[in-house]
Write an enzyme that holds these catalytic residues in place. Structure first.
Site, short mmCIF file in Angstrom:
data_model
loop_
_atom_site.label_atom_id
_atom_site.label_comp_id
_atom_site.label_asym_id
_atom_site.label_seq_id
_atom_site.Cartn_x
_atom_site.Cartn_y
_atom_site.Cartn_z
N LYS A 39 -42.25 6.85 -4.82
CA LYS A 39 -42.71 5.71 -5.33
C LYS A 39 -43.97 5.01 -5.16
CE LYS A 39 -42.99 3.40 -1.25
NZ LYS A 39 -44.11 2.28 -0.92
N ASP A 75 -36.57 0.65 2.27
CA ASP A 75 -36.82 1.03 0.94
C ASP A 75 -35.73 1.83 0.30
OD1 ASP A 75 -39.39 0.02 0.80
OD2 ASP A 75 -40.46 1.87 1.43
#
EC number: 2.7.1.148
Length: 280
Positions: A9, A135
């Site tokens: 990401k 996350d």
């Protein structure tokens, strides 16, 4: 054995709004998955041990590894005792601001949910994921997201343009905890809103912001130099991802992005990847 892909990401923007009483920080971030992947292979084995293998890299193994903890969390939730082999083919740089460990954990949760036919919803998996890392829920969510709280409160962001990114990692491992410990908080911003897009690259470039960058750049000036090199190779904008040390550049087209990645990969100790958004 079944294999699954775990994407990296980037944080298109990362605003630190303040420090919470529990020691975490209140954040507002735009997060997007990109097409750089670890490969996670899962196979059941005799006994009750969870084993982690990752050839060629020094990673925490056994229950110190977040992927193993993810497997144990899912087994505990389902009331299952099973032996499991987790083999990680690690392509995402470690401690680099790309969420590789969190993505691996999320992929283990989703993969085992499918393999065991547990039928847990994404919301239920995210509830387990946030216990492992802030996350982790984002990688289960599977959409570009505006993330608030500690990064665990997610709202889908639509209309992101089909840009290319070049990720550049100079081989520096940065401790996220160290970065936050050395962050000097500025006045809070209360005017941040979920971004809206009409489909232009400039809209992404205008959002580029990372409050953590000043801390990491002060210790590792090379990060600032990489940003300038990306801009010199055609990037429309450049930013450090997460707590670093990976820097990404925003590109309008794949040819320019691939040429930039090839150029930067030739530097000793650097790894560079031309990637696209992953939106499904």
């Amino acid at each position: 054995m079944e294999s699954f892909l775990a994407p990296a990401k980037i944080n298109i923007c990362l605003h630190v709004l303040g420090r919470r009483e529990d020691g975490y920080h209140e954040l507002a971030m735009l997060m997007q998955r990109v097409s750089l992947y670890d490969r996670i292979s899962l196979s059941f084995i005799e006994g009750n041990d969870i084993r982690v293998q990752c050839d060629g890299l020094t990673l925490p193994l056994g229950q110190k590894n977040i992927a193993a903890r993810a497997a144990q969390a899912l087994f505990d939730r389902a009331g299952i005792r099973r032996g499991l082999d987790i083999v990680i083919e690690k392509n995402i740089p470690v401690a680099a601001g790309l969420g590789g460990g969190s993505s691996d954990a999320a992929t283990v949760l989703m993969g085992l949910n499918d393999m065991l036919g547990l039928g847990l919803s994404a919301t239920q998996l995210m509830q387990e994921g946030v216990k492992l890392g802030a996350d982790v829920p984002f990688f289960i969510y599977k959409h570009p997201a505006w993330a608030t709280g500690i990064g665990d409160k997610l709202q889908e962001v639509e209309g992101l343009p089909p840009v290319w990114y070049v990720l550049v990692n100079p081989g520096l491992e940065v401790s996220t905890a160290w970065v936050y410990q050395n962050l000097r908080l500025t006045s809070a911003r209360d005017n941040l809103r979920i971004p809206r897009f009409s489909g232009t690259v400039d809209e992404v470039v205008e959002l580029l912001h990372n409050d953590l960058e000043t801390v990491t750049v002060e210790r590792f000036p090379l990060i600032g130099e990489i940003k300038q090199q990306l801009l010199g190779l055609g990037a429309r904008g450049a930013l450090m991802s997460g707590s670093g040390s990976t820097v990404f550049g925003v590109f309008s087209d794949g040819d320019t992005a691939r040429a930039a990645a090839e150029n930067l990969s030739s530097r000793s100790g650097w790894r560079a990847f031309a990637v696209e958004p992953v939106n499904d």
